[in-house]
Design an enzyme around this catalytic site. Structure first.
Site, PDB file in Angstrom:
ATOM      1  CG  HIS A 140      -6.739  -1.491  -0.283  1.00 46.09           C
ATOM      2  ND1 HIS A 140      -7.198  -1.137   0.998  1.00 46.09           N
ATOM      3  CD2 HIS A 140      -5.495  -0.308  -0.683  1.00 46.09           C
ATOM      4  CE1 HIS A 140      -6.376   0.063   1.372  1.00 46.09           C
ATOM      5  NE2 HIS A 140      -5.645   0.240   0.423  1.00 46.09           N
ATOM      6  CD  GLU A 144      -1.228  -0.185   0.624  1.00 47.53           C
ATOM      7  OE1 GLU A 144      -1.019   1.024   0.346  1.00 47.53           O
ATOM      8  OE2 GLU A 144      -2.319  -0.711   0.619  1.00 47.53           O
ATOM      9  N   GLY A 201      -3.481   5.490   6.115  1.00 40.39           N
ATOM     10  CA  GLY A 201      -4.303   6.274   6.193  1.00 40.39           C
ATOM     11  C   GLY A 201      -4.305   7.433   7.497  1.00 40.39           C
ATOM     12  CB  SER A 204       1.932   7.403   5.707  1.00 38.81           C
ATOM     13  OG  SER A 204       0.499   7.193   6.635  1.00 38.81           O
TER      14      SER A 204
HETATM   15  P1  PGA Z   1      -2.363   6.305   2.388  1.00 37.42           P
HETATM   16  O1  PGA Z   1      -3.201   5.169   1.796  1.00 37.42           O
HETATM   17  O2  PGA Z   1      -1.524   6.875   1.446  1.00 37.42           O
HETATM   18  O3  PGA Z   1      -3.546   7.406   2.458  1.00 37.42           O
HETATM   19  O4  PGA Z   1      -1.702   6.029   3.797  1.00 37.42           O
HETATM   20  C1  PGA Z   1      -2.444   4.078   1.108  1.00 37.42           C
HETATM   21  C2  PGA Z   1      -3.306   2.896   0.679  1.00 37.42           C
HETATM   22  O5  PGA Z   1      -4.273   2.811   1.594  1.00 37.42           O
HETATM   23  O6  PGA Z   1      -3.280   2.390  -0.128  1.00 37.42           O
END
Ligand code: PGA
Length: 257
Positions: free
Chosen positions: A99, A169, A175, A217
């Site tokens: 991640h 991602e 975030g 997000s």
């Molecule tokens: P988020 O995080 O949906 O809050 O943007 C996704 C992730 O970090 O896997």
């Protein structure tokens, strides 16, 4: 996991604060999971809660419990680490590997490559996270993704691909401090690029059989259009996996498409 069945994974990150809250949310999500039919659902919870959650998880093969990280050795003098065999022994099905928040703490592609191999050895499905940190108008981000794939898949045999999931991602879209949401077109471009890269490394059939998730997000407003137009098989959901109503809605959207 059959090839094109959708997979929605919640990444709780370092939440919630108590085991009581974790159990409560997990139970509520498992009720929501029972209401959907076609899709697979997974929750990646903090390591400290996994053992308890595993006990209440039930037997459904469509509800998966995951770790957010693991070490690549199985036992020994590695203070603070948890390995694949230990996770397997408490009934863990999936594990996030690489991640972006772990990469930011110093994990390298070489570490991740070893972790993927170790997870596969114990039949835990690695969810390999890849993504570029930013975009500046040029297309260098494609080569970042290509390098991440080449490094993390180094030495992984073709026969293992069906047991691996990729989560794309874009870091800039993750975030509460995200620059902006990615568009479904950006997700589609990357899904095609990832499959093309893996086709060159392996072959087209094996590359296309792999699930690609999108994360960053994802919410109840944008989930449908990513699934319809983004060329992906599901999501890695951060913030909205901690909000029962929102996560349940995302599951329903994915199940009805
Ligand atoms: P988020 O995080 O949906 O809050 O943007 C996704 C992730 O970090 O896997």
């Amino acid at each position: 996991m059959t090839e094109r069945t959708k997979l929605i994974i919640g990444n709780w990150k370092m939440n919630p604060k108590t085991s009581k809250e974790a159990l409560q949310l997990f139970k509520e999500i498992s009720v929501a999971q029972k209401k959907v039919r076609k899709i697979y659902v997974g929750i990646c919870a903090p390591t400290i809660y996994l053992s308890e959650l595993s006990k209440i998880k039930g037997k459904s093969t469509k509800f998966l419990l995951g770790a957010q990280n693991m070490f690549y050795e199985e036992s020994g003098a590695y203070t603070g680490e948890v390995g694949a065999l230990q996770l397997k022994n408490i009934g863990i099905d999936i594990v996030l590997i690489g991640h972006s928040e772990r990469r930011a703490l110093g994990e390298t592609d070489v570490d991740l490559n070893k972790k993927v191999k170790s997870a596969l050895k114990r039949a835990i499905t690695p969810i390999i996270c890849i993504g570029e940190n930013m975009r500046d108008g040029s297309v260098w981000y494609l080569s970042t993704i290509k390098t991440q794939l080449e490094n993390v898949f180094d030495g992984i045999p073709k026969s293992a691909l069906k047991n691996i999931v990729i989560a794309y991602e874009p870091v800039w879209a993750i975030g509460k401090d995200a620059v902006r949401e990615a568009t479904p077109e950006e997700s589609l471009e990357m899904s095609i690029f990832i499959k093309r890269t893996l086709s060159h490394m392996y072959d087209e059939k094996s590359a296309h059989a792999m699930k690609i998730l999108f994360g960053g997000s994802v919410n109840t407003q944008n989930a449908e259009s990513y699934l319809r137009h983004g060329g992906i098989d599901g999501f890695l959901v951060g913030r909205d996996s901690l909000v029962l109503k929102s996560f349940a809605k995302i599951l329903t959207i994915a199940d009805t498409l």
